[in-house]
Design a protein around this motif. Structure first.
Motif, PDB file in Angstrom:
ATOM      1  N   HIS A 177      10.808   8.146   1.858  1.00  0.00           N
ATOM      2  CA  HIS A 177      10.614   7.846   0.437  1.00  0.00           C
ATOM      3  C   HIS A 177       9.418   6.919   0.247  1.00  0.00           C
ATOM      4  CE1 HIS A 177      11.491   5.904  -3.460  1.00  0.00           C
ATOM      5  NE2 HIS A 177      12.092   7.039  -3.764  1.00  0.00           N
ATOM      6  N   ASP A 178       9.292   5.914   1.116  1.00  0.00           N
ATOM      7  CA  ASP A 178       8.161   4.993   1.030  1.00  0.00           C
ATOM      8  C   ASP A 178       6.842   5.690   1.365  1.00  0.00           C
ATOM      9  OD1 ASP A 178       9.770   2.915   0.270  1.00  0.00           O
ATOM     10  OD2 ASP A 178       9.919   2.008   2.261  1.00  0.00           O
ATOM     11  N   ARG A 179       6.863   6.617   2.335  1.00  0.00           N
ATOM     12  CA  ARG A 179       5.635   7.334   2.674  1.00  0.00           C
ATOM     13  C   ARG A 179       5.129   8.129   1.476  1.00  0.00           C
ATOM     14  NH1 ARG A 179       8.226   8.910   7.468  1.00  0.00           N
ATOM     15  NH2 ARG A 179       8.221  11.096   6.800  1.00  0.00           N
ATOM     16  N   TYR A 180       6.038   8.797   0.777  1.00  0.00           N
ATOM     17  CA  TYR A 180       5.639   9.529  -0.421  1.00  0.00           C
ATOM     18  C   TYR A 180       5.022   8.588  -1.449  1.00  0.00           C
ATOM     19  CZ  TYR A 180       8.353  13.558   1.251  1.00  0.00           C
ATOM     20  OH  TYR A 180       8.824  14.610   1.978  1.00  0.00           O
ATOM     21  N   ALA A 181       5.669   7.429  -1.637  1.00  0.00           N
ATOM     22  CA  ALA A 181       5.174   6.480  -2.643  1.00  0.00           C
ATOM     23  C   ALA A 181       3.821   5.903  -2.245  1.00  0.00           C
ATOM     24  CB  ALA A 181       6.191   5.361  -2.839  1.00  0.00           C
ATOM     25  N   ILE A 182       3.619   5.614  -0.954  1.00  0.00           N
ATOM     26  CA  ILE A 182       2.334   5.084  -0.480  1.00  0.00           C
ATOM     27  C   ILE A 182       1.224   6.098  -0.760  1.00  0.00           C
ATOM     28  CG2 ILE A 182       1.034   4.459   1.593  1.00  0.00           C
ATOM     29  CD1 ILE A 182       3.796   3.490   2.742  1.00  0.00           C
ATOM     30  N   ARG A 183       1.469   7.348  -0.413  1.00  0.00           N
ATOM     31  CA  ARG A 183       0.447   8.375  -0.606  1.00  0.00           C
ATOM     32  C   ARG A 183       0.228   8.670  -2.088  1.00  0.00           C
ATOM     33  NH1 ARG A 183       3.290  11.478   4.358  1.00  0.00           N
ATOM     34  NH2 ARG A 183       1.949  10.736   6.034  1.00  0.00           N
ATOM     35  N   ALA A 184       1.303   8.580  -2.882  1.00  0.00           N
ATOM     36  CA  ALA A 184       1.141   8.782  -4.318  1.00  0.00           C
ATOM     37  C   ALA A 184       0.278   7.686  -4.921  1.00  0.00           C
ATOM     38  CB  ALA A 184       2.506   8.817  -5.005  1.00  0.00           C
ATOM     39  N   GLY A 185       0.474   6.433  -4.488  1.00  0.00           N
ATOM     40  CA  GLY A 185      -0.374   5.344  -4.961  1.00  0.00           C
ATOM     41  C   GLY A 185      -1.824   5.543  -4.563  1.00  0.00           C
ATOM     42  N   PHE A 186      -2.035   6.026  -3.339  1.00  0.00           N
ATOM     43  CA  PHE A 186      -3.387   6.312  -2.870  1.00  0.00           C
ATOM     44  C   PHE A 186      -4.053   7.345  -3.766  1.00  0.00           C
ATOM     45  CE2 PHE A 186      -6.301   8.894  -0.358  1.00  0.00           C
ATOM     46  CZ  PHE A 186      -7.087   7.944   0.283  1.00  0.00           C
ATOM     47  N   TRP A 187      -3.352   8.471  -4.016  1.00  0.00           N
ATOM     48  CA  TRP A 187      -3.948   9.527  -4.821  1.00  0.00           C
ATOM     49  C   TRP A 187      -4.118   9.122  -6.282  1.00  0.00           C
ATOM     50  CZ3 TRP A 187      -6.899  12.928  -3.014  1.00  0.00           C
ATOM     51  CH2 TRP A 187      -6.653  13.554  -1.782  1.00  0.00           C
ATOM     52  N   ARG A 188      -3.216   8.289  -6.802  1.00  0.00           N
ATOM     53  CA  ARG A 188      -3.369   7.820  -8.170  1.00  0.00           C
ATOM     54  C   ARG A 188      -4.691   7.069  -8.338  1.00  0.00           C
ATOM     55  NH1 ARG A 188      -1.981   9.375 -12.525  1.00  0.00           N
ATOM     56  NH2 ARG A 188       0.252   9.267 -12.142  1.00  0.00           N
ATOM     57  N   GLU A 189      -4.987   6.182  -7.384  1.00  0.00           N
ATOM     58  CA  GLU A 189      -6.223   5.399  -7.473  1.00  0.00           C
ATOM     59  C   GLU A 189      -7.450   6.294  -7.299  1.00  0.00           C
ATOM     60  OE1 GLU A 189      -7.512   1.498  -8.390  1.00  0.00           O
ATOM     61  OE2 GLU A 189      -5.517   2.405  -8.300  1.00  0.00           O
ATOM     62  N   ILE A 190      -7.371   7.243  -6.357  1.00  0.00           N
ATOM     63  CA  ILE A 190      -8.474   8.186  -6.156  1.00  0.00           C
ATOM     64  C   ILE A 190      -8.699   9.008  -7.423  1.00  0.00           C
ATOM     65  CG2 ILE A 190      -9.223  10.227  -4.862  1.00  0.00           C
ATOM     66  CD1 ILE A 190      -9.396   7.740  -3.181  1.00  0.00           C
ATOM     67  N   ASP A 191      -7.617   9.443  -8.038  1.00  0.00           N
ATOM     68  CA  ASP A 191      -7.719  10.282  -9.229  1.00  0.00           C
ATOM     69  C   ASP A 191      -8.379   9.529 -10.379  1.00  0.00           C
ATOM     70  OD1 ASP A 191      -7.232  12.736 -10.570  1.00  0.00           O
ATOM     71  OD2 ASP A 191      -5.515  11.860 -11.572  1.00  0.00           O
ATOM     72  N   VAL A 192      -7.994   8.261 -10.564  1.00  0.00           N
ATOM     73  CA  VAL A 192      -8.572   7.458 -11.644  1.00  0.00           C
ATOM     74  C   VAL A 192     -10.070   7.290 -11.440  1.00  0.00           C
ATOM     75  CG1 VAL A 192      -8.606   5.151 -12.663  1.00  0.00           C
ATOM     76  CG2 VAL A 192      -6.432   6.257 -12.176  1.00  0.00           C
ATOM     77  N   ARG A 193     -10.488   6.959 -10.201  1.00  0.00           N
ATOM     78  CA  ARG A 193     -11.900   6.750  -9.925  1.00  0.00           C
ATOM     79  C   ARG A 193     -12.682   8.069 -10.040  1.00  0.00           C
ATOM     80  NH1 ARG A 193     -15.384   3.402  -7.001  1.00  0.00           N
ATOM     81  NH2 ARG A 193     -14.029   1.702  -7.655  1.00  0.00           N
ATOM     82  N   ALA A 194     -12.119   9.151  -9.502  1.00  0.00           N
ATOM     83  CA  ALA A 194     -12.813  10.439  -9.553  1.00  0.00           C
ATOM     84  C   ALA A 194     -13.006  10.887 -11.002  1.00  0.00           C
ATOM     85  CB  ALA A 194     -12.032  11.491  -8.767  1.00  0.00           C
ATOM     86  N   ALA A 195     -11.993  10.645 -11.845  1.00  0.00           N
ATOM     87  CA  ALA A 195     -12.116  11.004 -13.254  1.00  0.00           C
ATOM     88  C   ALA A 195     -13.195  10.174 -13.933  1.00  0.00           C
ATOM     89  CB  ALA A 195     -10.773  10.814 -13.955  1.00  0.00           C
ATOM     90  N   ALA A 196     -13.265   8.877 -13.596  1.00  0.00           N
ATOM     91  CA  ALA A 196     -14.284   8.013 -14.184  1.00  0.00           C
ATOM     92  C   ALA A 196     -15.680   8.442 -13.752  1.00  0.00           C
ATOM     93  CB  ALA A 196     -14.019   6.558 -13.785  1.00  0.00           C
TER      94      ALA A 196
END
Length: 444
Positions: free
Chosen positions: A396-415
């Motif tokens: 469960h934590d691994r999923y959350a860690i990777r989701a946080g990683f992709w969330r930040e990547i997604d925000v920057r890539a969109a910007a």
């Protein structure tokens, strides 16, 4: 000496707080503002005892007695001393070892040396009864504090309560000044966005499902080659998998050994599945595991060129930045799995020399390249998410860690896309060629 000392059994204090606020004693269900908690303990102790504070002793367990991030934050606070016992696992449950003995020894020593006039005990364990009685015999007033019980009953030893000179209850109002229940509903389900990160990861087929599907679609009636699953963090297994017809799928380590064997040319082609090492034709492929299922990756070691060119955070970080990162981890990063993934991704992006790396990574969603993924999980292990060196991070934590990683990547890539910086190589395009970055030595 007219001053007070506070002895805190962190396992009792935080476990009882979790029961009160979240309904179960797991400390993972709560988040703690340690600075506010220590300040609250100090003010309450000085008010109750009418004596100035000498020191707060924080007793807790840790795997192999190695300080966790919260312990590192606590021990740099003024008037706080951290004492660690062992944290061991038995029958699937974690238990502290040596914490009660350390509290008993400290309490007895303080009383014998007349270091204080009043001692505040935040604990519920009856094993401290002999130490409490010894302190009273040396003329020390003992104040016993309890955390409000979730069911309204006692959560302390009755003998301990009976022997204490004074007893106070830390109620819900006091506790919630520094402790709150963690909202687990958002941990693996971030706010809606164009790309629901964790949903895509969770919906990816498990290896068993992928194998079953491949077997059903196999026209020749034979089982597909058993996939080679890399260990957590990107390290591959050491032995190849054997198919039903006796053919062997070599692992990355097999291939690396073949390429480096004495008398083998550096450019020797990788062996195809079922062929001996060193005798494979060029262009062979190796099967790798992925969050998308089992996929083929070309190249002598099974890693595509676009992945190999991505630098790791360690390669992008200077010695000064590494020091600053550690300070930030101690003082401001809370250790929530989703937050840990965000912090790692933010540092990686801020230090990239070229935005083309970010664009390449965005095209690989939802799979994080195994070199970066391994580094991410090792970083997360610093925050106590890796409960013991022999255990893996909770799924469960691994999923959350990777989701946080992709969330930040997604925000920057969109910007970047909105700003027009990504127009030359938008996600989905091949992008401009980038000189490969030398890989760091693999950890043994």
């Amino acid at each position: 000496m007219d001053r007070c000392v506070v002895l805190v059994d962190a396992g009792y204090l935080l476990g009882a707080a979790a029961s009160l606020l979240a309904g179960e004693p797991s400390r993972s269900r709560i988040t703690v503002d340690h600075a506010a908690l220590i300040q609250g303990l100090r003010e309450r102790a000085e008010a109750d005892t009418e004596q100035p504070l000498l020191r707060i002793y924080w007793f807790d367990g840790a795997p192999d007695r190695v300080p966790q991030p919260e312990h590192r934050r606590l021990r740099v606070m003024p008037r706080v001393t951290v004492r660690l016992g062992a944290l061991t696992r038995s029958d699937g449950r974690w238990a502290q070892k040596g914490v009660d003995a350390a509290m008993h020894a400290e309490l007895t020593e303080l009383a014998r040396n007349r270091a204080c006039s009043d001692v505040v005990l935040v604990t519920g364990d009856g094993d401290l009864l002999p130490g409490l009685m010894s302190a009273k015999e040396h003329g020390v007033a003992v104040h016993l504090w309890a955390v409000q019980a979730a069911d309204g009953d006692y959560n302390q030893s009755e003998d301990l309560v009976a022997e204490a000179d004074e007893r106070r209850v830390l109620d819900r109002t006091w506790i919630t000044r520094a402790v709150r229940a963690r909202d687990l509903t958002g941990l693996c389900a971030p706010a809606p966005a164009p790309r629901p990160e964790i949903a895509a990861i969770l919906s990816a087929p498990l290896p068993e499902a992928a194998l079953a599907e491949a077997a059903r679609g196999n026209g020749n009636g034979t089982r597909p080659a058993a996939p080679v699953e890399p260990e957590e963090g990107g390290a591959a297994a050491t032995a190849g998998a054997t198919t039903a017809n006796g053919k062997t799928v070599p692992t990355p380590k097999d291939l690396a050994g073949a390429l480096r064997a004495p008398g083998t040319a550096a450019a020797a082609p990788a062996p195809a599945p079922g062929q001996a090492l060193g005798a494979a034709p060029a262009g062979s492929a190796l099967r790798w595991s992925s969050d998308k299922g089992w996929i083929d990756r070309a190249g002598p070691l099974g890693e595509p060129a676009e992945t190999a060119s991505l630098p790791t955070l360690a390669q992008l970080t200077s010695a000064e930045q590494r020091w600053a990162d550690r300070e930030e981890d101690i003082t401001t990063v809370g250790g929530d799995p989703f937050e840990v993934g965000q912090v790692f991704a933010r540092r990686w992006m801020e230090r990239l020399p070229e935005t083309v790396h970010l664009q390449k990574l965005a095209t690989m969603y939802p799979r994080i390249p195994h070199r970066i993924d391994g580094e991410l999980l090792r970083y997360a292990a610093r925050f106590g998410l890796l409960a013991h060196k022999d255990d893996q991070i909770d799924e469960h934590d691994r999923y959350a860690i990777r989701a946080g990683f992709w969330r930040e990547i997604d925000v920057r890539a969109a910007a970047e896309h909105v700003a027009g910086a990504g127009s030359a190589a938008a996600p989905g395009a091949v992008g401009t060629p980038v000189a490969p970055v030398a890989a760091a030595p693999a950890a043994e």
